[in-house]
Design a protein around this motif. Sequence first.
Motif, PDB file in Angstrom:
ATOM      1  N   ASP A 340      49.149  37.521  31.574  1.00 61.59           N
ATOM      2  CA  ASP A 340      48.182  38.616  31.652  1.00 61.59           C
ATOM      3  C   ASP A 340      48.866  39.970  31.479  1.00 61.59           C
ATOM      4  N   SER A 341      49.902  40.002  30.676  1.00 59.23           N
ATOM      5  CA  SER A 341      50.591  41.257  30.364  1.00 59.23           C
ATOM      6  C   SER A 341      50.320  41.630  28.915  1.00 59.23           C
ATOM      7  N   GLY A 342      50.766  42.828  28.526  1.00 52.90           N
ATOM      8  CA  GLY A 342      50.592  43.269  27.144  1.00 52.90           C
ATOM      9  C   GLY A 342      49.130  43.357  26.747  1.00 52.90           C
ATOM     10  N   PRO A 343      48.751  42.808  25.590  1.00 55.48           N
ATOM     11  CA  PRO A 343      47.372  42.918  25.118  1.00 55.48           C
ATOM     12  C   PRO A 343      46.370  42.155  25.986  1.00 55.48           C
ATOM     13  N   HIS A 344      46.850  41.330  26.919  1.00 52.50           N
ATOM     14  CA  HIS A 344      45.972  40.543  27.787  1.00 52.50           C
ATOM     15  C   HIS A 344      45.763  41.196  29.146  1.00 52.50           C
ATOM     16  N   GLN A 345      46.314  42.388  29.311  1.00 49.47           N
ATOM     17  CA  GLN A 345      46.278  43.052  30.607  1.00 49.47           C
ATOM     18  C   GLN A 345      44.856  43.305  31.094  1.00 49.47           C
ATOM     19  N   ILE A 346      43.972  43.756  30.216  1.00 51.88           N
ATOM     20  CA  ILE A 346      42.620  44.100  30.672  1.00 51.88           C
ATOM     21  C   ILE A 346      41.855  42.866  31.136  1.00 51.88           C
ATOM     22  N   TYR A 347      42.129  41.695  30.519  1.00 49.50           N
ATOM     23  CA  TYR A 347      41.445  40.479  30.937  1.00 49.50           C
ATOM     24  C   TYR A 347      41.943  40.043  32.316  1.00 49.50           C
ATOM     25  N   GLY A 348      43.260  40.139  32.522  1.00 47.74           N
ATOM     26  CA  GLY A 348      43.811  39.785  33.826  1.00 47.74           C
ATOM     27  C   GLY A 348      43.269  40.673  34.929  1.00 47.74           C
ATOM     28  N   GLU A 349      43.156  41.968  34.651  1.00 47.51           N
ATOM     29  CA  GLU A 349      42.632  42.893  35.662  1.00 47.51           C
ATOM     30  C   GLU A 349      41.171  42.590  35.971  1.00 47.51           C
ATOM     31  N   SER A 350      40.381  42.295  34.942  1.00 47.26           N
ATOM     32  CA  SER A 350      38.973  41.958  35.164  1.00 47.26           C
ATOM     33  C   SER A 350      38.836  40.693  36.008  1.00 47.26           C
ATOM     34  N   LEU A 351      39.669  39.701  35.734  1.00 47.34           N
ATOM     35  CA  LEU A 351      39.619  38.458  36.494  1.00 47.34           C
ATOM     36  C   LEU A 351      39.993  38.696  37.955  1.00 47.34           C
ATOM     37  N   ARG A 352      41.067  39.442  38.182  1.00 46.65           N
ATOM     38  CA  ARG A 352      41.531  39.671  39.557  1.00 46.65           C
ATOM     39  C   ARG A 352      40.516  40.480  40.370  1.00 46.65           C
ATOM     40  N   LEU A 353      39.822  41.409  39.714  1.00 47.55           N
ATOM     41  CA  LEU A 353      38.887  42.278  40.427  1.00 47.55           C
ATOM     42  C   LEU A 353      37.503  41.653  40.586  1.00 47.55           C
ATOM     43  N   HIS A 354      37.192  40.647  39.762  1.00 50.93           N
ATOM     44  CA  HIS A 354      35.820  40.135  39.760  1.00 50.93           C
ATOM     45  C   HIS A 354      35.768  38.615  39.975  1.00 50.93           C
ATOM     46  N   TYR A 355      35.878  37.858  38.911  1.00 50.05           N
ATOM     47  CA  TYR A 355      35.658  36.417  39.016  1.00 50.05           C
ATOM     48  C   TYR A 355      36.655  35.724  39.944  1.00 50.05           C
ATOM     49  N   CYS A 356      37.917  36.119  39.886  1.00 50.00           N
ATOM     50  CA  CYS A 356      38.980  35.392  40.603  1.00 50.00           C
ATOM     51  C   CYS A 356      39.537  36.201  41.773  1.00 50.00           C
ATOM     52  N   ARG A 357      38.725  37.033  42.354  1.00 52.30           N
ATOM     53  CA  ARG A 357      39.168  37.849  43.480  1.00 52.30           C
ATOM     54  C   ARG A 357      39.729  36.955  44.593  1.00 52.30           C
ATOM     55  N   GLY A 358      40.923  37.318  45.073  1.00 51.37           N
ATOM     56  CA  GLY A 358      41.533  36.580  46.169  1.00 51.37           C
ATOM     57  C   GLY A 358      42.451  35.449  45.752  1.00 51.37           C
ATOM     58  N   VAL A 359      42.547  35.170  44.437  1.00 52.38           N
ATOM     59  CA  VAL A 359      43.418  34.092  43.950  1.00 52.38           C
ATOM     60  C   VAL A 359      44.689  34.713  43.369  1.00 52.38           C
ATOM     61  N   PRO A 360      45.876  34.236  43.750  1.00 51.43           N
ATOM     62  CA  PRO A 360      47.111  34.771  43.152  1.00 51.43           C
ATOM     63  C   PRO A 360      47.192  34.455  41.664  1.00 51.43           C
ATOM     64  N   PHE A 361      47.865  35.338  40.928  1.00 57.81           N
ATOM     65  CA  PHE A 361      48.100  35.149  39.501  1.00 57.81           C
ATOM     66  C   PHE A 361      49.603  35.042  39.265  1.00 57.81           C
ATOM     67  N   TYR A 362      49.971  34.188  38.317  1.00 61.83           N
ATOM     68  CA  TYR A 362      51.372  34.098  37.896  1.00 61.83           C
ATOM     69  C   TYR A 362      51.409  34.157  36.383  1.00 61.83           C
ATOM     70  N   SER A 363      52.050  35.219  35.853  1.00 65.24           N
ATOM     71  CA  SER A 363      52.232  35.382  34.403  1.00 65.24           C
ATOM     72  C   SER A 363      53.633  34.872  34.081  1.00 65.24           C
ATOM     73  N   PRO A 364      53.774  33.607  33.662  1.00 66.35           N
ATOM     74  CA  PRO A 364      55.070  32.925  33.720  1.00 66.35           C
ATOM     75  C   PRO A 364      56.061  33.264  32.623  1.00 66.35           C
ATOM     76  N   LEU A 365      55.589  33.377  31.378  1.00 62.40           N
ATOM     77  CA  LEU A 365      56.514  33.432  30.245  1.00 62.40           C
ATOM     78  C   LEU A 365      56.235  34.618  29.343  1.00 62.40           C
ATOM     79  N   TYR A 366      57.287  35.086  28.741  1.00 57.28           N
ATOM     80  CA  TYR A 366      57.196  36.020  27.621  1.00 57.28           C
ATOM     81  C   TYR A 366      57.696  35.230  26.416  1.00 57.28           C
ATOM     82  N   ALA A 367      56.763  34.818  25.572  1.00 58.36           N
ATOM     83  CA  ALA A 367      57.112  33.975  24.427  1.00 58.36           C
ATOM     84  C   ALA A 367      56.262  34.386  23.233  1.00 58.36           C
ATOM     85  N   THR A 368      56.784  34.147  22.060  1.00 60.82           N
ATOM     86  CA  THR A 368      56.082  34.436  20.817  1.00 60.82           C
ATOM     87  C   THR A 368      56.181  33.216  19.908  1.00 60.82           C
ATOM     88  N   THR A 369      55.560  33.291  18.754  1.00 62.85           N
ATOM     89  CA  THR A 369      55.698  32.215  17.774  1.00 62.85           C
ATOM     90  C   THR A 369      57.166  32.006  17.413  1.00 62.85           C
TER      91      THR A 369
END
Length: 615
Positions: A340-369
């Motif tokens: 949920d970093s980089g271009p996915h940041q806004i989706y992660g923030e929306s999830l943490r604040l709304h649908y998934c409130r109270g659940v920990p998040f782990y953004s595990p890897l920085y990987a590309t093609t």
Amino acid sequence: MAVLTAGALLTGMMHGVFVALCAVALSIAAALYVECVRADRRSVCSVVRHYLSVRCVSRAGRNQRDALERDTLNVRRAQEETLLRRLRDTKRTRYGLEYHFDSLTDTTEFRKCHPITTYKHYEELIRRVASGEKKAIVMGAPILTMTSGTARCSKMLWNKETNSDYFLQGVSVCVDVMRKSFPETTSLQPKVRLFYPMDERYSEAGVRIVAMPFSSELTHHGCTSPPAILEVQNEHNALYLHLLFALMDRHVGILESRFSCVVFDAFRLLEEHWEDLADDVESGRISSRIVLDAWLRSKLEKGMKPDPVRGDELRTAISKGFEGIALRLWPRLHLIHTVDSGPHQIYGESLRLHYCRGVPFYSPLYATTEGLIGVNLWPLQESRRYLLCPRSMFFEFLPEEHLDAQHGPNTQNSFNTLSTLLMDEVKEGKNYELIVTNASGLFRYRLGDVVKVVAFHNQCPVVEFLYRLSETLNIRGEKVNEALFLAALKKAVTQWPGAKLVDYCCAESGILGDSSGGAQPHYQVFLELKGVRNLTEEQRYKLDMSLQADSTVYRSFRIKGSIGPMRVQLVSKGAFQELKSYMVSFCHTSRDMFQMQRVIRKKEYADFLLRKTVS
């Protein structure tokens, strides 16, 4: 005497093995008892496979974590060994012979003889590989793969089979991190893994082309979704079915996807189709609205049975609204495992604040093609930071102030050597573009990712992803990057009462032609908002003012009048989901690997959003 000693030793060893086997058997028996009581849909064989998989990956993770820690104590040596291994592996290829890889003995010689490269450097090679040429740049049979599509459109690269490196150096290390930071995740609870079917095709010479280089199904037996979902080609239907089988199981422990945008899409689909999903759980049948071949529907429904009790649970949970819905659907949900970093940041923030409130998040890897770049060893920190993996690629760093330099095959050797830094030469607090040499035949390749070195772990840099060079607005040389624009946008949204940001992208007015709506060059901004239907002109102008406050260069051009005021347009609900599907089909990339373009460069994409504009 020796015979007696050996016999005693053997007896002792046998006794030790027996005790160890008994301990394992008791552990499995205990796990089986607990899991079979909790979930009546999981077979004994499934739980055993899950248990053994967790044990094997956990052990591999501990070993790989120890190896990673040793490498961080001497990154120069680890990096040189990694580079020399890459050169050895390719020295007999046409490319290796051209650049005399067999004569190179250290990093200095390599950087002197080989230029910094971009995609253009490899285009002809890729064409020859696709045409069936052997040993062009990698030994053995290459696999062609598509990039994520953020750099204007997806590009084709070749790829060796690197699943093992990706799994050992990346996935297994992250499993070890999860084990220590989130102990509940080591239980044998089922996992929801959201993924789409992997598209596969072949070049004219029969070379395999895959949409993503790394498999998502290494431990599929621990997941709620049956393997048959891989046969479902329609993305909407596949996501619906993932949700359906996840909702059938109240004991889910982890919700996982490659990127947080897929998790976000899943909860939006739930919000729109929850009645159908609850009916399907209750009846044990898949809705007729989901178009499937009869044989596939039958195969999927074999794993279902009517569950009116669970159907009532779902309706009760959803009747309380969608804020915090994840924990009401799955009370034992311990973790959301997704980038949920980089271009996915806004989706992660929306999830943490709304649908998934109270659940920990782990953004595990920085990987590309292109391969694995880093692992997140600090999941409890709010900022997403990644330790670079010294054995995955050979890394060089181009300081941000040099990003305008055009490096290519004709660049002077001395400038090539001086313009980049190595792992142990970068400075904390500085920004750099990553330049990589990977296992698949890319040498001194400008990745286009700009990162900030935020710390060191022993000698190894820890980085935060900032932006991609391709995602920079630059009409007059102002260079407004993605991170800068998003910060200004988020600030403006707080000044729009009731508004919540769902998605966004920008375009430079030059690509719009007559539809740009302004005489001066300007930014065209497309927003999907929740909570408001319209914005006043004064509210829209707050975004322009917010960016001026954050970027003195942009402000100077606005004052001079050489850049006009932004045009901010609201699009209809779901417009960006439709745009994503359009982009995926256009670029021939995988929905799992796709990353939303924040600066769109194709007129057809901008026209698509103009047709979706509601205000």
